[in-house]
Design an enzyme around this catalytic site. Structure first.
Site, PDB file in Angstrom:
ATOM      1  N   ARG A  26     141.855 116.805  74.703  1.00 33.30           N
ATOM      2  CA  ARG A  26     143.199 117.847  74.697  1.00 33.30           C
ATOM      3  C   ARG A  26     143.462 117.576  75.756  1.00 33.30           C
ATOM      4  O   ARG A  26     144.373 117.543  75.956  1.00 33.30           O
ATOM      5  CB  ARG A  26     142.496 118.966  74.574  1.00 33.30           C
ATOM      6  CG  ARG A  26     141.857 118.782  72.913  1.00 33.30           C
ATOM      7  CD  ARG A  26     141.432 120.552  72.686  1.00 33.30           C
ATOM      8  NE  ARG A  26     139.398 120.632  73.640  1.00 33.30           N
ATOM      9  CZ  ARG A  26     139.159 121.219  73.463  1.00 33.30           C
ATOM     10  NH1 ARG A  26     140.071 122.628  73.857  1.00 33.30           N
ATOM     11  NH2 ARG A  26     138.123 121.529  74.867  1.00 33.30           N
ATOM     12  N   ASN A  44     140.264 121.669  68.521  1.00 34.72           N
ATOM     13  CA  ASN A  44     138.862 120.784  68.345  1.00 34.72           C
ATOM     14  C   ASN A  44     139.157 120.942  67.417  1.00 34.72           C
ATOM     15  O   ASN A  44     138.681 122.274  67.232  1.00 34.72           O
ATOM     16  CB  ASN A  44     137.750 121.110  69.263  1.00 34.72           C
ATOM     17  CG  ASN A  44     137.848 120.172  70.636  1.00 34.72           C
ATOM     18  OD1 ASN A  44     138.026 119.209  70.776  1.00 34.72           O
ATOM     19  ND2 ASN A  44     136.970 120.573  71.892  1.00 34.72           N
TER      20      ASN A  44
END
Length: 97
Positions: A26, A44
């Protein structure tokens, strides 16, 4: 970063599967998205995948996906892509928790 042509904005929902959690995915995705001028978010999913909503030109989004696929510390098995409507609400890029 490469020079990108200024073409029409598009939006896509992306789902990355493979070894994509716990490897800095990320953070790296967000960094490159900001550098190339893509807006949206990344997060996520509980099942181990990573989801993103991105908005930019086709070329910038394709570069972002390709860049992530070349990273050695993660393994992307699959990228599912869905077209979405462009939104004026996606004005920056963020990591959702």
């Amino acid at each position: 970063m490469p020079d990108f042509p200024e073409t029409e904005l598009i939006a896509k929902r992306l789902i990355f599967s493979g070894n994509v959690q716990g490897v800095g995915f990320r953070q790296q995705f967000s960094l490159i998205a900001k550098k190339v001028g893509v807006t949206g978010w990344v997060r996520n999913l509980p099942d181990g995948r990573v989801e993103s909503l991105v908005q930019g030109t086709e070329e910038k989004i394709a570069f972002l996906i390709s860049y992530m696929q070349q990273q050695k510390r993660l393994f992307i098995r699959d990228v599912a892509e869905e077209q979405r409507d462009v939104s004026s609400e996606l004005s920056h890029f963020s990591i959702l928790y």
